[in-house]
Design a protein around this motif. Structure first.
Motif, mmCIF file in Angstrom:
data_model
loop_
_atom_site.group_PDB
_atom_site.id
_atom_site.type_symbol
_atom_site.label_atom_id
_atom_site.label_comp_id
_atom_site.label_asym_id
_atom_site.label_seq_id
_atom_site.Cartn_x
_atom_site.Cartn_y
_atom_site.Cartn_z
ATOM 1 N N HIS A 232 -7.331 -16.173 -48.289
ATOM 2 C CA HIS A 232 -5.953 -16.078 -48.402
ATOM 3 C C HIS A 232 -5.220 -17.217 -49.026
ATOM 4 O O HIS A 232 -4.430 -17.947 -48.721
ATOM 5 C CB HIS A 232 -5.348 -15.979 -47.142
ATOM 6 C CG HIS A 232 -4.237 -14.949 -47.082
ATOM 7 N ND1 HIS A 232 -2.965 -15.493 -46.670
ATOM 8 C CD2 HIS A 232 -4.076 -13.864 -47.537
ATOM 9 C CE1 HIS A 232 -2.071 -14.445 -46.810
ATOM 10 N NE2 HIS A 232 -2.810 -13.481 -47.383
ATOM 11 N N ALA A 266 -0.703 -21.049 -34.408
ATOM 12 C CA ALA A 266 0.208 -20.588 -35.764
ATOM 13 C C ALA A 266 -0.427 -20.126 -36.791
ATOM 14 O O ALA A 266 -0.020 -19.645 -37.649
ATOM 15 C CB ALA A 266 1.044 -22.025 -36.238
ATOM 16 N N ARG A 302 7.720 -17.768 -29.506
ATOM 17 C CA ARG A 302 7.703 -16.870 -30.978
ATOM 18 C C ARG A 302 6.972 -15.763 -30.740
ATOM 19 O O ARG A 302 5.973 -15.367 -30.043
ATOM 20 C CB ARG A 302 7.133 -17.627 -31.898
ATOM 21 C CG ARG A 302 7.768 -18.914 -32.513
ATOM 22 C CD ARG A 302 7.553 -19.270 -33.910
ATOM 23 N NE ARG A 302 8.604 -20.223 -34.353
ATOM 24 C CZ ARG A 302 8.583 -20.906 -35.476
ATOM 25 N NH1 ARG A 302 7.475 -20.604 -36.263
ATOM 26 N NH2 ARG A 302 9.615 -21.527 -35.853
ATOM 27 N N LEU A 303 7.309 -14.846 -31.404
ATOM 28 C CA LEU A 303 6.646 -13.505 -31.567
ATOM 29 C C LEU A 303 5.188 -13.591 -32.272
ATOM 30 O O LEU A 303 5.175 -13.496 -33.668
ATOM 31 C CB LEU A 303 7.461 -12.350 -32.213
ATOM 32 C CG LEU A 303 7.623 -10.981 -31.595
ATOM 33 C CD1 LEU A 303 7.711 -10.967 -29.999
ATOM 34 C CD2 LEU A 303 8.635 -9.907 -32.112
ATOM 35 N N GLY A 305 2.046 -13.061 -34.182
ATOM 36 C CA GLY A 305 1.501 -11.924 -34.942
ATOM 37 C C GLY A 305 2.568 -11.456 -35.938
ATOM 38 O O GLY A 305 2.568 -10.474 -36.620
ATOM 39 N N PHE A 306 3.717 -12.153 -35.849
ATOM 40 C CA PHE A 306 4.933 -11.859 -36.737
ATOM 41 C C PHE A 306 5.269 -13.097 -37.567
ATOM 42 O O PHE A 306 5.224 -14.177 -36.941
ATOM 43 C CB PHE A 306 6.195 -11.569 -35.822
ATOM 44 C CG PHE A 306 6.568 -10.165 -35.548
ATOM 45 C CD1 PHE A 306 5.819 -9.472 -34.845
ATOM 46 C CD2 PHE A 306 7.414 -9.279 -36.395
ATOM 47 C CE1 PHE A 306 5.953 -8.000 -34.211
ATOM 48 C CE2 PHE A 306 7.450 -8.005 -36.080
ATOM 49 C CZ PHE A 306 6.772 -7.482 -35.277
ATOM 50 N N HIS A 308 5.286 -15.064 -41.595
ATOM 51 C CA HIS A 308 4.303 -15.562 -42.597
ATOM 52 C C HIS A 308 5.122 -16.557 -43.381
ATOM 53 O O HIS A 308 6.159 -16.379 -43.851
ATOM 54 C CB HIS A 308 3.463 -14.729 -43.093
ATOM 55 C CG HIS A 308 2.396 -15.047 -43.917
ATOM 56 N ND1 HIS A 308 2.056 -15.630 -44.928
ATOM 57 C CD2 HIS A 308 0.903 -14.872 -43.290
ATOM 58 C CE1 HIS A 308 1.112 -15.965 -45.090
ATOM 59 N NE2 HIS A 308 0.280 -15.301 -44.174
ATOM 60 N N ARG A 309 4.498 -17.821 -43.530
ATOM 61 C CA ARG A 309 5.111 -18.687 -44.871
ATOM 62 C C ARG A 309 5.251 -18.010 -46.145
ATOM 63 O O ARG A 309 6.058 -18.216 -46.903
ATOM 64 C CB ARG A 309 3.976 -19.727 -44.886
ATOM 65 C CG ARG A 309 4.327 -20.882 -45.878
ATOM 66 C CD ARG A 309 5.773 -21.261 -45.659
ATOM 67 N NE ARG A 309 5.660 -22.280 -44.471
ATOM 68 C CZ ARG A 309 5.320 -23.376 -44.405
ATOM 69 N NH1 ARG A 309 4.602 -23.879 -45.349
ATOM 70 N NH2 ARG A 309 5.543 -24.052 -43.220
ATOM 71 N N ARG A 317 -2.405 -6.727 -45.352
ATOM 72 C CA ARG A 317 -3.721 -6.668 -44.296
ATOM 73 C C ARG A 317 -3.362 -5.660 -42.976
ATOM 74 O O ARG A 317 -4.030 -5.217 -42.601
ATOM 75 C CB ARG A 317 -4.108 -7.981 -44.155
ATOM 76 C CG ARG A 317 -4.616 -8.966 -45.342
ATOM 77 C CD ARG A 317 -4.845 -10.101 -45.097
ATOM 78 N NE ARG A 317 -3.541 -10.941 -44.584
ATOM 79 C CZ ARG A 317 -3.451 -12.260 -44.240
ATOM 80 N NH1 ARG A 317 -4.752 -12.860 -44.189
ATOM 81 N NH2 ARG A 317 -2.367 -12.740 -43.898
ATOM 82 N N ASN A 364 1.963 -9.772 -39.154
ATOM 83 C CA ASN A 364 0.946 -10.300 -40.225
ATOM 84 C C ASN A 364 -0.430 -9.607 -39.886
ATOM 85 O O ASN A 364 -0.441 -8.779 -38.902
ATOM 86 C CB ASN A 364 1.034 -11.887 -40.262
ATOM 87 C CG ASN A 364 0.899 -12.316 -38.558
ATOM 88 O OD1 ASN A 364 0.292 -12.051 -38.140
ATOM 89 N ND2 ASN A 364 1.859 -13.384 -38.204
ATOM 90 N N ARG A 391 -13.592 -15.925 -42.646
ATOM 91 C CA ARG A 391 -12.946 -16.740 -43.708
ATOM 92 C C ARG A 391 -13.850 -17.839 -44.294
ATOM 93 O O ARG A 391 -13.545 -18.296 -45.200
ATOM 94 C CB ARG A 391 -11.788 -17.423 -43.109
ATOM 95 C CG ARG A 391 -10.874 -18.344 -43.866
ATOM 96 C CD ARG A 391 -10.282 -17.800 -45.020
ATOM 97 N NE ARG A 391 -9.387 -16.602 -44.916
ATOM 98 C CZ ARG A 391 -8.084 -16.629 -44.644
ATOM 99 N NH1 ARG A 391 -7.686 -17.740 -44.449
ATOM 100 N NH2 ARG A 391 -7.511 -15.452 -44.327
#
Ligand code: SDX
Length: 431
Positions: A232, A266, A302-303, A305-306, A308-309, A317, A364, A391
């Protein structure tokens, strides 16, 4: 190195600097600031690297606005639906899709590197049984430097190749062993007759006391999860691997550093945190309460799984994983899984909420992966090890690319110093 395609003018006081600009194959132009400090006496300032390109690369491209992800030019949805993980590994490592004979040779090589040094089994026994599998993986992968001395010399292309194969091949074995150790079951050796994903499921879920048949649909879903997490661009853990490698550290130490960075909630730890969040929400009628917390500046919640930078539109994905989640849960006869219902209702509610729309927060890759992994029988503690396993090929491909650049140098950022100016020491009696 890219050709100069333009010039950026920068005025600093009475100085005017001409900074070279380069145009990529895809994405925004870049301004080359390598000579800025020498010529202008100033640093740039970009904590979190929101506007900084750390390298040039030919491996992966992300268009965050369009929600596109390409590996060596191939869209991730095509690879996820038409290819398989080891073929994607070959693509990431060598730059093109393999011919049949090349793929067969590569798969044979990986298959024959799946066992780990027998003495490494002892290394696991030093951990507490309740150690998080990521702690075990960081330790065991780092310890590979102490077992595979014939593939640690990074100046030798053949040793780099062997280290790449060993890491891709052994990560499933190490992850499965970390899991087995955490549940007090015996380690299961890899079986060369199984494909990569089936072998991982076999090493995780079979026991010596009875035969274990891998469900081909679960193996396909597992392989797809591996593919979707393979690489990624310059994310936090990949940048960690590149920075570790820039000092000349051996490949096993560099990958151990990447695993450590990925562990954070994160980043790769979000899949575990997301599923734990869905369990805490528990039912759709508690969604408003948690959405309010996610929007409350005074609440650190924070939520998971929600957001993205890079993706300010859907994460491609997540789209594929959402489809896989439906397939796997239907196959397992748990399509009415309450967590999936909460996830889908949460996604719909958030996507229609002005806060999330304004801040461009979409699900995400970590939002649906946990639901599939839990349905497959994995505990939440194994979600991030599976991300790390997947990864590894991305880390290794980026590591190889950096080492193949003769101009690469040690990464050494500077800072904006806001501390005390020089002052003299005083004895404790005088303070
Ligand atoms: C991965 O980089 C990669 O490519 C990573 C990855 C890969 O494959 O390697 O894609 C894998 O790490 C995916 C991301 C997994 N992490 C999570 O799901 C954790 C939850 N997400 C957030 O922590 C956050 O969205 C990040 C870390 C993913 C991105 O953080 P940024 O880019 O630094 O954004 P930010 O923290 O500056 O947030 C911008 C705004 C803030 O509000 P303001 O201060 O502007 O008022 O959006 C808010 C944030 O408060 N926000 C969220 C949110 N994410 C951001 N609010 C609620 N819930 C969230 N999830």
């Amino acid at each position: 190195m890219a050709e100069q395609t333009g010039t950026a003018k920068l005025t600093i006081g009475d100085k005017e600097l001409d900074l070279p600009m380069y145009s990529p194959t895809l994405g925004p132009d870049v301004i080359d600031i390598t000579k800025l400090y020498a010529q202008g006496g100033v640093f740039t300032y970009d904590p979190g690297y929101t506007s900084t390109a750390s390298c040039d690369s030919t491996i992966t491209f992300i268009d965050g606005n369009k929600g596109e992800l390409l590996h060596r030019g191939y869209p991730i949805d095509q690879l996820a639906m038409k290819s398989h993980y080891l073929e994607v590994c070959y693509l990431l490592l060598y730059g093109n899709l393999p011919l049949a004979a090349e793929l067969e040779e590569f798969e044979r090589t990986i298959t024959r590197h799946t066992m780990i040094h027998e003495q490494m089994h002892m290394f696991f026994r030093g951990f507490r049984r309740d150690a998080h599998p990521m702690a075990t993986m960081v330790g065991v992968v780092g310890a590979m430097s102490a077992f595979y001395h014939d593939s640690t010399d990074i100046s030798d292309p053949r040793q780099r190749e062997v280290a790449s194969h060993r890491l891709i091949a052994k990560m499933p074995t190490i992850a499965a062993m970390a899991y087995k150790y955490s549940i007090g079951q015996p380690f299961i050796y890899p079986k060369n007759s199984l494909d990569y994903a089936s072998n991982f499921l076999h090493m995780c879920f079979s026991v010596p006391a009875e035969d274990y048949e891998v469900n081909p649909i679960l193996a396909r879903a597992m392989d797809r999860i591996f593919t979707l997490h393979a690489d990624h661009e310059q994310n936090a853990s990949t940048s960690t691997v590149r920075l570790a490698s820039s000092s000349g550290a051996n490949p096993f130490a560099c990958i151990a550093a990447g695993i450590a960075c990925l562990w954070g909630p994160a980043h790769g730890g979000a899949n575990q945190a997301c599923l734990e969040m869905l369990k805490e929400i528990g039912s759709v009628d508690r969604i408003p309460e948690f959405l309010a917390r996610a929007k409350d500046k005074n609440d650190p919640f924070r939520l998971m799984g929600f957001g993205h930078r890079v993706y300010k539109n859907t994460d491609p994905r997540a789209t594929v994983l959402k489809q896989s989640a439906d397939e796997v849960l239907e196959l397992l006869g748990v399509e009415d899984n309450p967590l999936l219902q909460v996830a889908k209702e949460l996604e719909q509610t958030a996507l229609n909420d002005p806060y999330f729309i304004d801040k461009k927060l979409f699900p995400n890759v970590d939002f649906y992966s946990g639901i599939i992994l839990e349905a497959m029988g994995f505990p939440t503690s194994m979600f991030t090890p599976i991300f790390a396993l997947s990864r590894t090929v991305g880390w290794i491909s980026q590591w190889k690319e950096q080492l193949s650049d003769p101009a690469h140098k040690i990464g050494r950022p500077r800072q904006l110093y806001m501390g005390e100016a020089q002052r003299d020491y005083t004895d404790v009696e005088e303070r």
